[in-house]
Design a protein around this motif. Structure first.
Motif, PDB file in Angstrom:
ATOM      1  N   ALA A 458      38.413  39.104  46.392  1.00  0.00           N
ATOM      2  CA  ALA A 458      37.048  38.719  46.757  1.00  0.00           C
ATOM      3  C   ALA A 458      36.609  39.378  48.055  1.00  0.00           C
ATOM      4  O   ALA A 458      35.428  39.703  48.234  1.00  0.00           O
ATOM      5  CB  ALA A 458      36.956  37.199  46.881  1.00  0.00           C
ATOM      6  N   SER A 459      37.552  39.610  48.966  1.00  0.00           N
ATOM      7  CA  SER A 459      37.214  40.188  50.271  1.00  0.00           C
ATOM      8  C   SER A 459      37.052  41.699  50.224  1.00  0.00           C
ATOM      9  O   SER A 459      36.212  42.264  50.932  1.00  0.00           O
ATOM     10  CB  SER A 459      38.303  39.829  51.293  1.00  0.00           C
ATOM     11  N   THR A 460      37.849  42.373  49.376  1.00  0.00           N
ATOM     12  CA  THR A 460      37.893  43.832  49.457  1.00  0.00           C
ATOM     13  C   THR A 460      37.443  44.554  48.187  1.00  0.00           C
ATOM     14  O   THR A 460      37.094  45.738  48.256  1.00  0.00           O
ATOM     15  CB  THR A 460      39.329  44.295  49.788  1.00  0.00           C
ATOM     16  N   CYS A 461      37.440  43.863  47.056  1.00  0.00           N
ATOM     17  CA  CYS A 461      37.132  44.535  45.790  1.00  0.00           C
ATOM     18  C   CYS A 461      35.774  44.148  45.215  1.00  0.00           C
ATOM     19  O   CYS A 461      35.123  44.961  44.555  1.00  0.00           O
ATOM     20  CB  CYS A 461      38.205  44.243  44.742  1.00  0.00           C
ATOM     21  N   LEU A 462      35.355  42.938  45.414  1.00  0.00           N
ATOM     22  CA  LEU A 462      34.122  42.447  44.813  1.00  0.00           C
ATOM     23  C   LEU A 462      32.920  43.007  45.562  1.00  0.00           C
ATOM     24  O   LEU A 462      32.766  42.774  46.772  1.00  0.00           O
ATOM     25  CB  LEU A 462      34.095  40.912  44.848  1.00  0.00           C
ATOM     26  N   ILE A 463      32.079  43.719  44.852  1.00  0.00           N
ATOM     27  CA  ILE A 463      30.908  44.309  45.518  1.00  0.00           C
ATOM     28  C   ILE A 463      29.875  43.217  45.792  1.00  0.00           C
ATOM     29  O   ILE A 463      29.827  42.183  45.132  1.00  0.00           O
ATOM     30  CB  ILE A 463      30.304  45.442  44.667  1.00  0.00           C
TER      31      ILE A 463
END
Length: 520
Positions: A458-463
């Motif tokens: 959620a912090s690094t992959c979800l745009i």
């Protein structure tokens, strides 16, 4: 985990090689708030769950009313036994409609009360019906006529000892070894039976037994013909959780052997956990009407019956994995929403679609959003979790593309161990086992690993656009900006089927045997 006896029952039911006498569905109209909703019997054991007063017992009583007693029955049931006119209640324009099956022959009929008397009783089909109500949980000393029997001056007049198999079932359900058990009468009154047990050499009667011992002994006493319909109100009463689970397993074995149909009411998560999704039916009472939702999770049922609600909005998701994914999205992008919302797993996707229609129709008393997994597709009143696949695949695939990010730091495990364990897990064909497999190799609890993975994803992959598409409807719901009836997400969703489509039922094979066997 589904127990062996439930799996065996499922296997026989799905083969369609039994249950030549079967109740397929039941509708009540004009009685105790029912307005024609249909109750589908999708499994040999059906559990009705819901708050007090939503009509669970009424369904049991209606089911008892639609059959004439079989040749081996001492008593039959009529609608007037359960739905009488009183000083305060007058029943008119009422009906109980039903579909029953005998062999390959279906019968659809009704009993009805247009004015002053019930009609349709002579047309009812014949079947043995056992209706087990809450009178069984009354302690022996409190029962009418039993106080005078508590006198050692009277002698035992008769007894019916439990044979070895029934005694073994009593011991297995209650989790203790009984040397003997019997139902006995006293010379003063040979009509009132008393359960008597012997354990570790000590004999004691119903006056000195635990309520659960008396309840199970009286349940096991009954002998029922094959193909009977068994109706049990609040099956868990007086039983501790392990005994509840064992009773359901014992009941499943009886259902499989004797091809019984059982409908029970319950408020117990332990009972629901023992049964497959199609065996669970939750009755939801809204201001406008009642809804019957099938395939609910125990968590959903318990949350709906619990009056304590500290959050402002209910977020319904398919399972615990989806719930953690959604919570971590909120924690990473709108932390203020986390404490304002409660995530509730509902079970099967069909339940989510039914709940979505309730959201679209404005039938929830609290602000509510319903989320489907990304691989389910859109549905009326529902939102979709990010990605177009199951949560495990979405998270694992994205983190693998980023070299697993900072997952090693979040879990306290070395990077090579993280990469190897997660990569090997992804080689499994069933994505439901990925987390468990990787967590086992990393010596971590599965929920700890999944929380760390969802947080990193959620912090690094979800745009940001996908995160906003998930969070904005929740914020709108909290602020009262509701989506209109019939709203659909995504816009390309296929048309929805009716709220609760009937599950396919197995085709029965006619049977001619009429032998009498034991249920309880």
């Amino acid at each position: 985990m589904v127990e062996r006896e439930i799996r065996r029952l499922e296997g026989k039911w799905r083969l369609g090689a039994g249950w030549p006498r079967r109740l397929d569905w039941l509708e009540i109209d004009g009685i105790r708030g029912w307005t024609g909703q249909r109750f589908q019997l999708q499994f040999p054991i059906m559990a009705l769950v819901g708050e007090n007063g939503v009509g669970k017992s009424s369904l049991l009583q209606a089911a008892a009313s639609i059959y004439r007693p079989g040749q081996s029955s001492n008593k039959g049931w009529f609608a007037t036994d359960f739905f009488p006119d009183t000083t305060w209640d007058r029943i008119e324009n009422a009906a109980v409609r039903y579909a029953v099956r005998e062999g390959d022959q279906p019968f659809i009929d009704s009993i009805r009360k247009p004015t002053g008397r019930w009609r349709g009783n002579p047309e009812r089909r014949e079947r043995h019906v056992e209706y087990i109500d809450l009178s069984r949980i009354q302690p022996v000393p409190a029962r009418v006529g039993y106080t005078k029997l508590a006198n050692p001056a009277y002698e035992e007049a008769s007894s019916s000892p439990f044979e070895r198999s029934r005694l073994a079932r009593l011991s297995a359900i209650l989790g203790r070894k009984y040397d003997e058990a019997k139902m006995a009468t006293i010379s003063l009154d040979t009509n009132r039976k008393v359960p008597v047990m012997t354990q570790q050499g000590a004999m004691y009667s119903g006056w000195h037994q635990g309520a659960g011992e008396t309840t199970i002994a009286e349940l096991l006493e009954a002998d029922l013909p094959k193909y009977s319909l068994v109706l049990i109100d609040e099956i868990e009463s007086s039983l501790h959780p392990r005994a509840q689970r064992r009773l359901i397993r014992d009941l499943a074995e009886r259902c499989r052997e004797l091809e019984l149909q059982v409908v029970l009411t319950t408020h117990s998560p332990y009972v629901l956990e023992e049964l497959p999704l199609e065996a669970r039916a939750y009755i939801i009472q809204t201001e406008a009407r009642r809804e019957i939702v099938y395939g609910v999770s125990p968590e959903f049922a318990m949350s709906k019956m619990d009056d304590i609600a500290h959050s402002e909005c209910d977020l319904y998701v398919e399972d615990d994995r989806a719930a953690r994914m959604l919570v971590e999205i909120l924690a990473a992008h709108r932390p203020g929403l986390v404490q304002r919302c409660d995530t509730i797993p509902y079970g099967a996707a069909s339940v989510g679609k039914a709940l979505g229609q309730m959201v679209a129709g404005g039938r929830f008393p609290r602000p509510s959003c319903v989320f489907l997994d990304g691989d389910t597709g859109g549905a009326v009143g529902c939102l979709s979790l990010p990605g177009e696949d199951a949560p495990e695949r979405v998270v694992f695939d994205a983190l693998a593309d980023r070299g697993w990010g900072k997952l090693a730091d979040r879990t306290g495990r070395g990077y090579p161990d993280i990469a190897d364990a997660c990569t090997r897990a992804m080689a499994l064909a069933d994505h439901h086992g990925w987390v468990r497999h990787a967590a086992s190799e990393l010596v971590l609890p599965g929920d700890v690993l999944w929380q760390a993975m969802c947080a990193e994803w959620a912090s690094t992959c979800l745009i940001s656009d996908e995160a906003s598409a998930t969070m904005q409807p929740i914020e709108d719901t909290l602020e009262g900006v509701t989506r209109g009836p019939g709203a659909r997400s995504p816009a390309s969703a296929e048309p929805e089927p009716p709220l609760l489509p009937p599950a396919p039922a197995p085709t029965p094979v006619p049977a001619s045997t009429s032998e009498t066997e034991q249920l309880f």
